[in-house]
Design an enzyme around this catalytic site. Structure first.
Site, mmCIF file in Angstrom:
data_model
loop_
_atom_site.group_PDB
_atom_site.id
_atom_site.type_symbol
_atom_site.label_atom_id
_atom_site.label_comp_id
_atom_site.label_asym_id
_atom_site.label_seq_id
_atom_site.Cartn_x
_atom_site.Cartn_y
_atom_site.Cartn_z
ATOM 1 N N LYS A 1 -1.625 -1.902 -4.118
ATOM 2 C CA LYS A 1 -2.616 0.368 -3.972
ATOM 3 C C LYS A 1 -1.965 1.089 -4.159
ATOM 4 O O LYS A 1 -1.182 1.146 -3.551
ATOM 5 C CB LYS A 1 -3.652 -0.728 -2.977
ATOM 6 C CG LYS A 1 -4.615 0.473 -2.614
ATOM 7 C CD LYS A 1 -5.542 0.570 -1.366
ATOM 8 C CE LYS A 1 -6.411 1.722 -1.437
ATOM 9 N NZ LYS A 1 -6.746 2.206 -0.289
ATOM 10 N N TYR B 1 0.495 -1.033 0.014
ATOM 11 C CA TYR B 1 -0.528 -0.084 -0.198
ATOM 12 C C TYR B 1 0.930 1.163 0.378
ATOM 13 O O TYR B 1 1.452 1.993 0.938
ATOM 14 C CB TYR B 1 -0.877 -0.250 1.253
ATOM 15 C CG TYR B 1 -1.695 1.129 1.785
ATOM 16 C CD1 TYR B 1 -2.410 2.292 0.313
ATOM 17 C CD2 TYR B 1 -2.435 1.186 2.760
ATOM 18 C CE1 TYR B 1 -3.387 2.461 -0.279
ATOM 19 C CE2 TYR B 1 -3.688 2.003 2.722
ATOM 20 C CZ TYR B 1 -4.241 2.637 1.727
ATOM 21 O OH TYR B 1 -5.108 3.621 1.214
#
Length: 301
Positions: free
Chosen positions: A171, A143
């Site tokens: 992400k 992330y």
């Protein structure tokens, strides 16, 4: 230099929702509400649900609540959707513990944010992710959100981490489209747009899909962008992306965290949400009315 032109297979599906964590009016974890919301999201087109991420208020939920949430949502959606559990913290040891808990609770993967506040250098960032990936059998989604963590996962670090067999996806909230394309062109990492304004743009250059906060509100509308592109109707995909702009801006770029705005609108729609936990504060009536208006205009488009 190794170059890959094939779009990576989606390890968790294409359309993922960064699900809010419903609470009761008293602020307790609302597992019944979480199950009802999860079922609605999957029924409305979400391939996967990301739990206990930024939108899921992970900094203010306990380890036990995180595990209970995974178990409850798994019970609600069964095998109809993938579950990715947010386990990232500023502490490598704690992150490993949460990853192991998520595995036991039935998650399909873990979302691991860059360690925040301490601002580790890139070699330490890399070691953190490798340690977490080595600790459990679950695939890892990196992330990258430097606007919140203060530390970027630099593209060269991504290239090295891509060699780890359990690091499978990203992400992407880096706002570095060139860096993202560099990694896409040289690895098989599945890239998910973490910023809704990039859904179509990233998908068009080989991204896998999205992990979206706004999907809590309009799951089918966002999925339709990907569906139109896959059907070869790029003009329709662009139009659908553009039509979602007002709600995306109202939800994500109006001065309040997405958790606050999404919960305000879900509550207004009589859907499971409840309050936010301090230090977050609820949206005021004017903000909620504006969100509702943007939502209704998108539905009518």
């Amino acid at each position: 230099m190794t170059t890959t032109t094939a779009t990576p297979a989606p390890p968790f599906g294409r359309a993922l929702c960064a699900m809010i964590t419903p609470f009761t009016d008293s602020g307790a974890l609302d597992l019944d509400g979480a199950q009802r919301l999860a079922d609605r999201l999957v029924t409305e087109g979400c391939d996967g649900l990301v739990l206990s991420g930024t939108t899921g208020e992970s900094p203010t939920t306990t380890d036990a609540e995180k595990s209970a949430l995974v178990r409850a949502v798994r019970e609600a959606v069964g095998e109809r959707a993938s579950i990715v559990a947010g386990v990232g913290t500023a502490d490598t040891r704690h992150t490993v513990e949460l990853a192991l808990d998520a595995e036991k609770a039935g998650a399909d993967g873990v979302l691991v944010v860059t360690p925040y506040y301490s601002r580790p250098p890139q070699d330490a960032v890399e070691e953190h992710f490798r340690t977490v990936a080595d600790a459990s059998g679950l695939p890892v989604v990196l992330y990258d959100i430097p606007g919140r963590t203060g530390t970027r996962i630099e593209p060269d670090t991504m290239l090295r981490l891509a060699a780890h067999p359990r690091i499978v996806a990203v992400k992407d909230c880096s706002y570095d489209f060139l860096g993202t394309q560099k990694v896409l062109s040289r690895t098989e990492l599945a890239y998910y747009a973490g910023c809704e304004e990039h859904i179509l743009a990233l998908y068009a250059v080989g991204g896998t899909g999205y992990v979206s906060t706004v999907a809590n509100l309009v799951p089918r509308r966002l999925r339709s962008i990907l569906d139109a592109f896959d059907a070869g109707d790029t003009a329709r995909a662009a139009r659908l992306q553009q039509q979602a702009t007002e709600l995306i801006e109202s939800t994500m770029s109006a001065g309040l965290p997405g958790t606050v705005t999404v919960k305000a609108l879900l509550n207004d729609l009589d859907l499971p949400a409840g309050p936010v936990r301090a230090p977050l504060r609820p949206a005021d009536r004017k903000t909620t009315d504006g969100l509702r208006s943007a939502y209704e205009r998108l539905r009518a488009a």
